[in-house]
Design an enzyme around this catalytic site. Structure first.
Site, PDB file in Angstrom:
ATOM      1  N   GLU A  38      31.793 -17.422 -25.898  1.00 54.50           N
ATOM      2  CA  GLU A  38      32.009 -18.809 -25.453  1.00 54.50           C
ATOM      3  C   GLU A  38      32.321 -19.671 -26.678  1.00 54.50           C
ATOM      4  OE1 GLU A  38      32.242 -20.728 -22.464  1.00 54.50           O
ATOM      5  OE2 GLU A  38      32.759 -22.143 -24.043  1.00 54.50           O
ATOM      6  N   GLY A  45      30.149 -23.733 -19.185  1.00 55.12           N
ATOM      7  CA  GLY A  45      31.561 -24.049 -18.952  1.00 55.12           C
ATOM      8  C   GLY A  45      31.811 -25.489 -18.543  1.00 55.12           C
ATOM      9  N   GLY A 183      43.223 -37.162  -5.927  1.00 56.07           N
ATOM     10  CA  GLY A 183      42.580 -35.883  -5.600  1.00 56.07           C
ATOM     11  C   GLY A 183      41.068 -36.032  -5.742  1.00 56.07           C
ATOM     12  N   VAL A 238      53.381 -42.689 -11.614  1.00 52.15           N
ATOM     13  CA  VAL A 238      53.239 -43.411 -12.875  1.00 52.15           C
ATOM     14  C   VAL A 238      54.229 -42.781 -13.838  1.00 52.15           C
ATOM     15  CG1 VAL A 238      51.676 -43.894 -14.802  1.00 52.15           C
ATOM     16  CG2 VAL A 238      50.812 -43.887 -12.448  1.00 52.15           C
ATOM     17  N   HIS A 445      16.653 -31.584  15.860  1.00 50.49           N
ATOM     18  CA  HIS A 445      16.936 -32.984  16.188  1.00 50.49           C
ATOM     19  C   HIS A 445      15.893 -33.870  15.516  1.00 50.49           C
ATOM     20  CE1 HIS A 445      18.070 -36.509  18.493  1.00 50.49           C
ATOM     21  NE2 HIS A 445      16.778 -36.729  18.710  1.00 50.49           N
TER      22      HIS A 445
HETATM   23  P1  FAD Z   1      35.074 -22.962 -16.743  1.00 49.18           P
HETATM   24  O1  FAD Z   1      33.892 -23.576 -16.127  1.00 49.18           O
HETATM   25  O2  FAD Z   1      36.202 -23.823 -17.148  1.00 49.18           O
HETATM   26  O3  FAD Z   1      34.525 -22.159 -18.005  1.00 49.18           O
HETATM   27  C1  FAD Z   1      35.358 -21.463 -18.867  1.00 49.18           C
HETATM   28  C2  FAD Z   1      34.704 -21.419 -20.228  1.00 49.18           C
HETATM   29  O4  FAD Z   1      35.487 -20.567 -21.048  1.00 49.18           O
HETATM   30  C3  FAD Z   1      34.663 -22.766 -20.933  1.00 49.18           C
HETATM   31  O5  FAD Z   1      33.342 -23.076 -21.308  1.00 49.18           O
HETATM   32  C4  FAD Z   1      35.551 -22.580 -22.161  1.00 49.18           C
HETATM   33  O6  FAD Z   1      35.028 -23.229 -23.301  1.00 49.18           O
HETATM   34  C5  FAD Z   1      35.504 -21.081 -22.358  1.00 49.18           C
HETATM   35  N1  FAD Z   1      36.680 -20.527 -23.032  1.00 49.18           N
HETATM   36  C6  FAD Z   1      37.985 -20.771 -22.744  1.00 49.18           C
HETATM   37  N2  FAD Z   1      38.779 -20.041 -23.554  1.00 49.18           N
HETATM   38  C7  FAD Z   1      37.956 -19.327 -24.355  1.00 49.18           C
HETATM   39  C8  FAD Z   1      38.165 -18.385 -25.383  1.00 49.18           C
HETATM   40  N3  FAD Z   1      39.400 -18.008 -25.744  1.00 49.18           N
HETATM   41  N4  FAD Z   1      37.091 -17.852 -26.013  1.00 49.18           N
HETATM   42  C9  FAD Z   1      35.819 -18.210 -25.655  1.00 49.18           C
HETATM   43  N5  FAD Z   1      35.562 -19.087 -24.672  1.00 49.18           N
HETATM   44  C10 FAD Z   1      36.611 -19.635 -24.025  1.00 49.18           C
HETATM   45  N6  FAD Z   1      33.825 -27.549  -8.723  1.00 49.18           N
HETATM   46  C11 FAD Z   1      32.973 -27.474  -7.670  1.00 49.18           C
HETATM   47  O7  FAD Z   1      32.928 -26.425  -7.010  1.00 49.18           O
HETATM   48  N7  FAD Z   1      32.166 -28.509  -7.333  1.00 49.18           N
HETATM   49  C12 FAD Z   1      32.185 -29.684  -8.013  1.00 49.18           C
HETATM   50  O8  FAD Z   1      31.443 -30.602  -7.684  1.00 49.18           O
HETATM   51  C13 FAD Z   1      33.084 -29.802  -9.115  1.00 49.18           C
HETATM   52  N8  FAD Z   1      33.137 -30.936  -9.824  1.00 49.18           N
HETATM   53  C14 FAD Z   1      33.971 -31.028 -10.902  1.00 49.18           C
HETATM   54  C15 FAD Z   1      34.028 -32.219 -11.597  1.00 49.18           C
HETATM   55  C16 FAD Z   1      34.877 -32.353 -12.684  1.00 49.18           C
HETATM   56  C17 FAD Z   1      34.913 -33.654 -13.438  1.00 49.18           C
HETATM   57  C18 FAD Z   1      35.656 -31.241 -13.100  1.00 49.18           C
HETATM   58  C19 FAD Z   1      36.541 -31.336 -14.314  1.00 49.18           C
HETATM   59  C20 FAD Z   1      35.610 -30.040 -12.412  1.00 49.18           C
HETATM   60  C21 FAD Z   1      34.777 -29.924 -11.293  1.00 49.18           C
HETATM   61  N9  FAD Z   1      34.723 -28.757 -10.531  1.00 49.18           N
HETATM   62  C22 FAD Z   1      33.885 -28.685  -9.454  1.00 49.18           C
HETATM   63  C23 FAD Z   1      35.528 -27.579 -10.872  1.00 49.18           C
HETATM   64  C24 FAD Z   1      34.653 -26.547 -11.623  1.00 49.18           C
HETATM   65  O9  FAD Z   1      34.122 -27.150 -12.777  1.00 49.18           O
HETATM   66  C25 FAD Z   1      35.486 -25.328 -11.996  1.00 49.18           C
HETATM   67  O10 FAD Z   1      36.108 -24.804 -10.844  1.00 49.18           O
HETATM   68  C26 FAD Z   1      34.600 -24.250 -12.611  1.00 49.18           C
HETATM   69  O11 FAD Z   1      33.946 -24.724 -13.753  1.00 49.18           O
HETATM   70  C27 FAD Z   1      35.446 -23.030 -12.971  1.00 49.18           C
HETATM   71  O12 FAD Z   1      34.630 -22.065 -13.540  1.00 49.18           O
HETATM   72  P2  FAD Z   1      35.205 -20.980 -14.574  1.00 49.18           P
HETATM   73  O13 FAD Z   1      34.037 -20.140 -14.957  1.00 49.18           O
HETATM   74  O14 FAD Z   1      36.406 -20.336 -14.026  1.00 49.18           O
HETATM   75  O15 FAD Z   1      35.710 -21.828 -15.830  1.00 49.18           O
HETATM   76  P1  NAD Z   2      43.728 -32.470  -7.565  1.00 48.24           P
HETATM   77  O1  NAD Z   2      44.734 -31.397  -7.536  1.00 48.24           O
HETATM   78  O2  NAD Z   2      42.575 -32.440  -6.631  1.00 48.24           O
HETATM   79  O3  NAD Z   2      44.437 -33.894  -7.346  1.00 48.24           O
HETATM   80  C1  NAD Z   2      45.454 -34.332  -8.168  1.00 48.24           C
HETATM   81  C2  NAD Z   2      46.235 -35.406  -7.427  1.00 48.24           C
HETATM   82  O4  NAD Z   2      47.133 -36.023  -8.329  1.00 48.24           O
HETATM   83  C3  NAD Z   2      47.068 -34.860  -6.278  1.00 48.24           C
HETATM   84  O5  NAD Z   2      46.797 -35.611  -5.118  1.00 48.24           O
HETATM   85  C4  NAD Z   2      48.500 -35.046  -6.753  1.00 48.24           C
HETATM   86  O6  NAD Z   2      49.415 -35.293  -5.709  1.00 48.24           O
HETATM   87  C5  NAD Z   2      48.371 -36.247  -7.667  1.00 48.24           C
HETATM   88  N1  NAD Z   2      49.390 -36.376  -8.707  1.00 48.24           N
HETATM   89  C6  NAD Z   2      49.937 -35.390  -9.450  1.00 48.24           C
HETATM   90  N2  NAD Z   2      50.816 -35.918 -10.327  1.00 48.24           N
HETATM   91  C7  NAD Z   2      50.801 -37.266 -10.137  1.00 48.24           C
HETATM   92  C8  NAD Z   2      51.470 -38.360 -10.743  1.00 48.24           C
HETATM   93  N3  NAD Z   2      52.319 -38.175 -11.754  1.00 48.24           N
HETATM   94  N4  NAD Z   2      51.220 -39.601 -10.311  1.00 48.24           N
HETATM   95  C9  NAD Z   2      50.345 -39.819  -9.290  1.00 48.24           C
HETATM   96  N5  NAD Z   2      49.673 -38.808  -8.675  1.00 48.24           N
HETATM   97  C10 NAD Z   2      49.895 -37.554  -9.112  1.00 48.24           C
HETATM   98  O7  NAD Z   2      43.244 -32.530  -9.092  1.00 48.24           O
HETATM   99  P2  NAD Z   2      42.003 -33.225  -9.775  1.00 48.24           P
HETATM  100  O8  NAD Z   2      41.457 -34.306  -8.928  1.00 48.24           O
HETATM  101  O9  NAD Z   2      42.451 -33.536 -11.161  1.00 48.24           O
HETATM  102  O10 NAD Z   2      40.951 -32.056  -9.817  1.00 48.24           O
HETATM  103  C11 NAD Z   2      41.239 -30.839 -10.525  1.00 48.24           C
HETATM  104  C12 NAD Z   2      40.485 -29.680  -9.971  1.00 48.24           C
HETATM  105  O11 NAD Z   2      39.101 -29.804 -10.180  1.00 48.24           O
HETATM  106  C13 NAD Z   2      40.713 -29.537  -8.480  1.00 48.24           C
HETATM  107  O12 NAD Z   2      41.365 -28.309  -8.270  1.00 48.24           O
HETATM  108  C14 NAD Z   2      39.369 -29.504  -7.855  1.00 48.24           C
HETATM  109  O13 NAD Z   2      39.228 -28.394  -7.023  1.00 48.24           O
HETATM  110  C15 NAD Z   2      38.394 -29.400  -9.023  1.00 48.24           C
HETATM  111  N6  NAD Z   2      37.302 -30.355  -8.747  1.00 48.24           N
HETATM  112  C16 NAD Z   2      36.491 -30.116  -7.680  1.00 48.24           C
HETATM  113  C17 NAD Z   2      35.496 -31.004  -7.364  1.00 48.24           C
HETATM  114  C18 NAD Z   2      34.638 -30.748  -6.182  1.00 48.24           C
HETATM  115  O14 NAD Z   2      34.642 -29.624  -5.700  1.00 48.24           O
HETATM  116  N7  NAD Z   2      33.885 -31.720  -5.698  1.00 48.24           N
HETATM  117  C19 NAD Z   2      35.330 -32.157  -8.107  1.00 48.24           C
HETATM  118  C20 NAD Z   2      36.181 -32.387  -9.167  1.00 48.24           C
HETATM  119  C21 NAD Z   2      37.157 -31.455  -9.481  1.00 48.24           C
END
Ligand code: FAD
Ligand code: NAD
Length: 466
Positions: A38, A45, A183, A238, A445
């Site tokens: 990591e 992550g 999104g 945008v 309920h």
């Molecule tokens: P990651 O969690 O991205 O982990 C990958 C790890 O690999 C990272 O720590 C990175 O540092 C490490 N890494 C990368 N390249 C290398 C390398 N070459 N060598 C060593 N380490 C490396 N999903 C949900 O289901 N529910 C949610 O509520 C939700 N909320 C989110 C809110 C936000 C703001 C964001 C950004 C994402 C959210 N997601 C949510 C999405 C979720 O975080 C990801 O789908 C999930 O973390 C993916 O897991 P992963 O293990 O594939 O990768």
């Molecule tokens: P998203 O794909 O959910 O939404 C991105 C949005 O941006 C889309 O509606 C798209 O049409 C719009 N868009 C793209 N280009 C644009 C532009 N130039 N101008 C205006 N709108 C534009 O992506 P996200 O919200 O960035 O989230 C990323 C990923 O993280 C998602 O795949 C989501 O699954 C994951 N995530 C999940 C959770 C959760 O499960 N609660 C929370 C946060 C993030």
């Protein structure tokens, strides 16, 4: 045949997100000598450090603030004098992250997973450098996750123009936040800052928010967010963000072309999606390449085309969700150990943790109708006794079933506890339930979940409470 002991490890997982750390723990539980590389300082992550967990910490705290500040508590007879202490709110967020990332460190020690600190890059299909160390493994799992997609020409300075990581840490409430992308991230983090007092405008390229969700759900969510005060500019893109003196001026254009307008903001959140992390991984040295979307292709068992290299989570095709990554982590470890790890990608729930929550599993009505004849049952939360009593009338549940077999194809809901409710729908679908099975299951309920039962009853036209 190669002697297995010639490798340092049976399994090396690259990335300690919910995909990678779960794969590493399961592999170790199955008796395999396991390491996890990591590059971040802490484990967990994106999800634990800058994603699911810190965003939910801010969503929970800001929801309570909103209820107290904006009259919802007063309606229940609770009078409050509310003051925002943003530093303490950030403190509890940082604390949640620290505790949970520390928890993974404990689990690694407990399960004897070696944590290799540093960025990993392939030397060949069985060797990887991690920092200045070289390690070999019989199996390597790529679980490197994803990063924010940049908007061409827009610089993220984490001051005025932020990504989701910057938006979690704003030191003060912006006067006007413009969210680019309607999104999941835009709506969750836009909601946080709207609740704390910012004016929020969401600019979305498509003609509706939340792509991929059921059409009715998208429309109704949009109405609810508007009612809460978020302004939307749909079908708008945008094309530029100019920053000067702590302010941003955005250039907006109609998605299908037309005259440009401008919009001023003191904070701009870029949330237009995420892209897989493969930069610097040196995939070519292992004989791998990414597809056109930058993802690592896999088969049903999470094998890449190179023997001994597997991939899971955000770096492979499919929804970018933590629970999907976790389930793939378990399955890949079981497959490496010679067992039969399976993930049913047709039944992965999605939840937007706003108020109310927006959740779904399975097919949208639009996709289900493309595939065949369906029956649909809907039930409004307004008619659910618990939601009504709690003053939570917004939303509905929708059950989509195959017209001939009655098998449930999809369930969607907008409800304050929709994220919790959707688990029963996912489980029912895993067991191949019909809408009748759900309708005749006794639900406690008064619970919000009774709305799922009533929506299932509505599939055959016989709900009780509407
Ligand atoms: P990651 O969690 O991205 O982990 C990958 C790890 O690999 C990272 O720590 C990175 O540092 C490490 N890494 C990368 N390249 C290398 C390398 N070459 N060598 C060593 N380490 C490396 N999903 C949900 O289901 N529910 C949610 O509520 C939700 N909320 C989110 C809110 C936000 C703001 C964001 C950004 C994402 C959210 N997601 C949510 C999405 C979720 O975080 C990801 O789908 C999930 O973390 C993916 O897991 P992963 O293990 O594939 O990768
Ligand atoms: P998203 O794909 O959910 O939404 C991105 C949005 O941006 C889309 O509606 C798209 O049409 C719009 N868009 C793209 N280009 C644009 C532009 N130039 N101008 C205006 N709108 C534009 O992506 P996200 O919200 O960035 O989230 C990323 C990923 O993280 C998602 O795949 C989501 O699954 C994951 N995530 C999940 C959770 C959760 O499960 N609660 C929370 C946060 C993030």
């Amino acid at each position: 045949m190669a002697d297995e002991q010639q490798y340092d490890y049976d399994v090396l997982v690259i990335g300690a997100g919910p995909g990678g750390y779960v794969a590493a723990i399961r592999a170790a539980q199955l008796g395999l000598r396991t390491a996890c590389a990591e590059s971040r300082e802490t484990l967990g992550g994106t999800c634990l450090n800058v994603g699911c967990i810190p965003s939910k910490a801010m969503l929970h705290a800001s929801e309570l603030y909103d209820h107290a500040a904006n009259g919802a508590m007063a309606k229940l007879g609770i009078k409050t004098q509310v003051e925002l202490d943003l530093e303490t709110m950030h403190g509890q967020r940082r604390d949640a992250v620290k505790q949970l990332t520390g928890g993974i460190e404990y689990l690694f020690k407990k399960n004897k997973v070696a944590w290799l600190k540093g960025r990993a890059a392939f030397e060949d299909a069985h060797s990887v450098t991690v920092g200045d160390q070289r390690v070999t493994a019989k199996n390597i799992v790529i679980a490197t996750g994803s990063s924010v997609t940049a908007l061409p020409g827009v610089t993220i300075d984490q001051q005025v123009v932020v990504d989701s990581t910057g938006a979690l840490e704003l030191p003060r409430v912006p006067d006007h936040m413009v969210v680019i992308g309607g999104g999941v991230i835009g709506l969750e983090l836009g909601s946080v800052w709207r609740r704390l007092g910012a004016k929020v405008t969401c600019v979305e390229f498509l003609d509706q928010i939340l792509p991929g969700f059921d059409g009715d759900i998208r429309k109704e969510s949009n109405k609810i967010f508007k009612k809460q005060g978020i302004e939307f500019k749909l079908s708008t893109k945008v094309t530029n963000v100019a920053v000067e003196g702590g302010k941003a001026v955005l250039t907006l254009e109609p998605a299908k072309g037309g005259e440009a307008t401008t919009l001023e903001a003191d904070c701009v959140l870029v949330s237009i999606g995420r892209r897989p992390n493969t930069d610097g991984l040196n995939l070519e040295a292992a004989g791998l390449a990414t597809n056109q979307r930058g993802q690592v292709e896999i088969d049903h068992d999470f094998r890449t085309k190179v023997d001994g290299i597997w991939a899971i989570g955000d770096v492979v095709p499919g929804p970018m969700l933590a629970h999907k990554a976790e389930d793939e982590g378990i399955a890949v470890a079981e497959n490496i150990a010679g067992q039969h790890g399976i993930v049913n990608h047709d039944v992965i729930p999605s939840v937007v943790y706003t108020w109310p929550e927006i959740a779904g599993v399975g097919l949208t009505e639009e996709v289900a109708r493309e595939r065949g004849e369906v029956k649909v049952g809907k039930f409004p939360m307004m008619a659910n006794s618990r939601a009504k009593t709690n003053h939570e009338p917004d939303g509905f549940v929708k059950v989509i079933a195959d017209a001939k077999t009655d098998r449930v194809l999809g369930v969607w809901c907008i409800a304050t506890v929709g994220g919790t409710m959707i688990a029963q729908a996912a489980q029912a679908m895993e067991f191949g339930a019909t809408s009748e099975d759900i309708a005749y299951t006794c639900h406690a309920h008064p619970t919000h979940s009774e709305a799922i039962k009533e929506a299932a009853m509505a599939v055959t036209g016989k709900p009780i409470h509407i």
